[in-house]
Scaffold this motif. Structure first.
Motif, PDB file in Angstrom:
ATOM      1  N   VAL A  13       6.911  -9.701   0.523  1.00 41.80           N
ATOM      2  CA  VAL A  13       8.185  -8.992   0.437  1.00 41.80           C
ATOM      3  C   VAL A  13       8.988  -9.540  -0.737  1.00 41.80           C
ATOM      4  O   VAL A  13       9.513  -8.785  -1.552  1.00 41.80           O
ATOM      5  N   ALA A  14       9.066 -10.857  -0.845  1.00 44.03           N
ATOM      6  CA  ALA A  14       9.817 -11.460  -1.941  1.00 44.03           C
ATOM      7  C   ALA A  14       9.176 -11.127  -3.287  1.00 44.03           C
ATOM      8  O   ALA A  14       9.865 -10.863  -4.272  1.00 44.03           O
ATOM      9  N   TYR A  15       7.867 -11.111  -3.329  1.00 43.11           N
ATOM     10  CA  TYR A  15       7.148 -10.803  -4.558  1.00 43.11           C
ATOM     11  C   TYR A  15       7.439  -9.377  -4.983  1.00 43.11           C
ATOM     12  O   TYR A  15       7.692  -9.088  -6.141  1.00 43.11           O
ATOM     13  N   SER A  16       7.467  -8.435  -4.029  1.00 38.64           N
ATOM     14  CA  SER A  16       7.812  -7.041  -4.328  1.00 38.64           C
ATOM     15  C   SER A  16       9.252  -6.949  -4.783  1.00 38.64           C
ATOM     16  O   SER A  16       9.568  -6.237  -5.722  1.00 38.64           O
ATOM     17  N   ALA A  17      10.126  -7.644  -4.096  1.00 39.01           N
ATOM     18  CA  ALA A  17      11.544  -7.580  -4.435  1.00 39.01           C
ATOM     19  C   ALA A  17      11.797  -8.123  -5.835  1.00 39.01           C
ATOM     20  O   ALA A  17      12.660  -7.630  -6.549  1.00 39.01           O
ATOM     21  N   GLY A  18      11.043  -9.100  -6.248  1.00 39.96           N
ATOM     22  CA  GLY A  18      11.223  -9.732  -7.546  1.00 39.96           C
ATOM     23  C   GLY A  18      10.844  -8.857  -8.728  1.00 39.96           C
ATOM     24  O   GLY A  18      11.137  -9.172  -9.859  1.00 39.96           O
ATOM     25  N   ARG A  19      10.230  -7.708  -8.478  1.00 39.10           N
ATOM     26  CA  ARG A  19       9.775  -6.876  -9.594  1.00 39.10           C
ATOM     27  C   ARG A  19      10.919  -6.333 -10.417  1.00 39.10           C
ATOM     28  O   ARG A  19      10.757  -6.028 -11.569  1.00 39.10           O
ATOM     29  N   ILE A 126      -9.921  -5.641  10.722  1.00 39.82           N
ATOM     30  CA  ILE A 126      -8.844  -4.946  11.419  1.00 39.82           C
ATOM     31  C   ILE A 126      -7.716  -4.769  10.419  1.00 39.82           C
ATOM     32  O   ILE A 126      -7.338  -5.715   9.720  1.00 39.82           O
ATOM     33  N   ARG A 127      -7.211  -3.530  10.357  1.00 40.06           N
ATOM     34  CA  ARG A 127      -6.079  -3.239   9.480  1.00 40.06           C
ATOM     35  C   ARG A 127      -4.834  -3.100  10.342  1.00 40.06           C
ATOM     36  O   ARG A 127      -4.775  -2.298  11.269  1.00 40.06           O
ATOM     37  N   ILE A 128      -3.825  -3.918  10.013  1.00 42.75           N
ATOM     38  CA  ILE A 128      -2.517  -3.843  10.650  1.00 42.75           C
ATOM     39  C   ILE A 128      -1.601  -3.132   9.658  1.00 42.75           C
ATOM     40  O   ILE A 128      -1.492  -3.549   8.505  1.00 42.75           O
ATOM     41  N   SER A 129      -0.962  -2.063  10.091  1.00 43.05           N
ATOM     42  CA  SER A 129      -0.006  -1.343   9.254  1.00 43.05           C
ATOM     43  C   SER A 129       1.395  -1.671   9.741  1.00 43.05           C
ATOM     44  O   SER A 129       1.669  -1.608  10.944  1.00 43.05           O
ATOM     45  N   ALA A 130       2.270  -2.010   8.803  1.00 42.00           N
ATOM     46  CA  ALA A 130       3.620  -2.423   9.197  1.00 42.00           C
ATOM     47  C   ALA A 130       4.624  -2.117   8.106  1.00 42.00           C
ATOM     48  O   ALA A 130       4.256  -1.904   6.948  1.00 42.00           O
ATOM     49  N   GLU A 131       5.878  -2.095   8.506  1.00 39.57           N
ATOM     50  CA  GLU A 131       6.986  -2.075   7.560  1.00 39.57           C
ATOM     51  C   GLU A 131       7.752  -3.366   7.770  1.00 39.57           C
ATOM     52  O   GLU A 131       7.991  -3.774   8.897  1.00 39.57           O
ATOM     53  N   THR A 132       8.099  -4.002   6.683  1.00 35.71           N
ATOM     54  CA  THR A 132       8.773  -5.287   6.727  1.00 35.71           C
ATOM     55  C   THR A 132      10.030  -5.205   5.871  1.00 35.71           C
ATOM     56  O   THR A 132       9.997  -4.653   4.785  1.00 35.71           O
ATOM     57  N   SER A 133      11.122  -5.767   6.377  1.00 41.30           N
ATOM     58  CA  SER A 133      12.380  -5.745   5.642  1.00 41.30           C
ATOM     59  C   SER A 133      12.797  -7.146   5.260  1.00 41.30           C
ATOM     60  O   SER A 133      12.585  -8.099   5.997  1.00 41.30           O
ATOM     61  N   THR A 138      12.842  -2.605   2.076  1.00 40.01           N
ATOM     62  CA  THR A 138      11.836  -2.363   3.098  1.00 40.01           C
ATOM     63  C   THR A 138      10.550  -1.987   2.380  1.00 40.01           C
ATOM     64  O   THR A 138      10.555  -1.148   1.489  1.00 40.01           O
ATOM     65  N   VAL A 139       9.468  -2.638   2.770  1.00 39.12           N
ATOM     66  CA  VAL A 139       8.179  -2.371   2.150  1.00 39.12           C
ATOM     67  C   VAL A 139       7.161  -1.983   3.212  1.00 39.12           C
ATOM     68  O   VAL A 139       7.314  -2.297   4.383  1.00 39.12           O
TER      69      VAL A 139
END
Length: 181
Positions: A13-19, A126-133, A138-139
């Motif tokens: 999440v932090a890595y995405s936010a840092g873009r 196993i694939r876990i699908s999620a949304e994380t904030s 939110t990603v």
């Protein structure tokens, strides 16, 4: 073991936010060798595995919590791959439940679909699908969990909500993931 997962998820999440800043049985997966990358992709080999990524993605050298971290700077879509030792008797389902329990307890995450068992060239996952904030960001995440020789591997792919074109990129990445022989 599951603490690593939360750290990786939070890092994604932090890595995405840092873009914008300047099966019930124990699983043994086996794959014969590294995949040959398709045109425009680069094969990255690490201890225990290899994976191909789009050549536009930038590798983050020496990530603190993962064996490999990379980002598409244009979209912020990223990948973190980590490994952790597991008891020899743990099943893939147990690993997924322990992983999700830790994510749910320590991160603001919501499962967006049922966990799905997927067959990959590297074996069952196993694939876990999620949304994380994290704050106002939110990603969407797809976390693939695999077990190979009493080692758990997590491949966390993260992208912004609404970037559905990334789904095919995620599939291509996971199709290239292989364990070292």
């Amino acid at each position: 073991a599951a603490v690593v997962v939360v750290t990786v998820i939070a890092g994604a999440v932090a890595y995405s936010a840092g873009r914008s800043a300047p099966g019930n049985a124990p699983v043994t997966n086996a794959s014969p060798s590294a995949a040959t990358p398709e045109e425009g992709w680069i094969l990255h080999q690490r201890e225990g595995f290899s994976v191909a990524l789009p050549e536009a993605w930038r590798i983050r050298e020496r990530p603190a919590v993962a064996e490999l971290a990379a980002i598409d700077r244009a979209t912020g879509t990223n990948i973190l791959i980590y490994s952790e030792p597991l008891p020899a008797t743990i099943t893939l389902e147990q690993y997924a439940e322990a992983t999700w329990a830790t994510i749910a307890r320590q991160a603001d995450a919501e499962r967006t679909a049922e966990d799905e068992i997927v067959e990959l060239p590297a074996g069952s996952a196993i694939r876990i699908s999620a949304e994380t904030s994290s704050g106002q960001i939110t990603v969407r995440q797809a976390v693939y969990l695999l077990i190979h020789r009493s080692t758990g591997y997590g491949v966390a792919l993260t992208t912004a909500i609404g970037l559905t074109a990334e789904d095919r990129t995620f599939e291509r990445i996971m199709d290239s993931f292989r364990f070292a022989v």
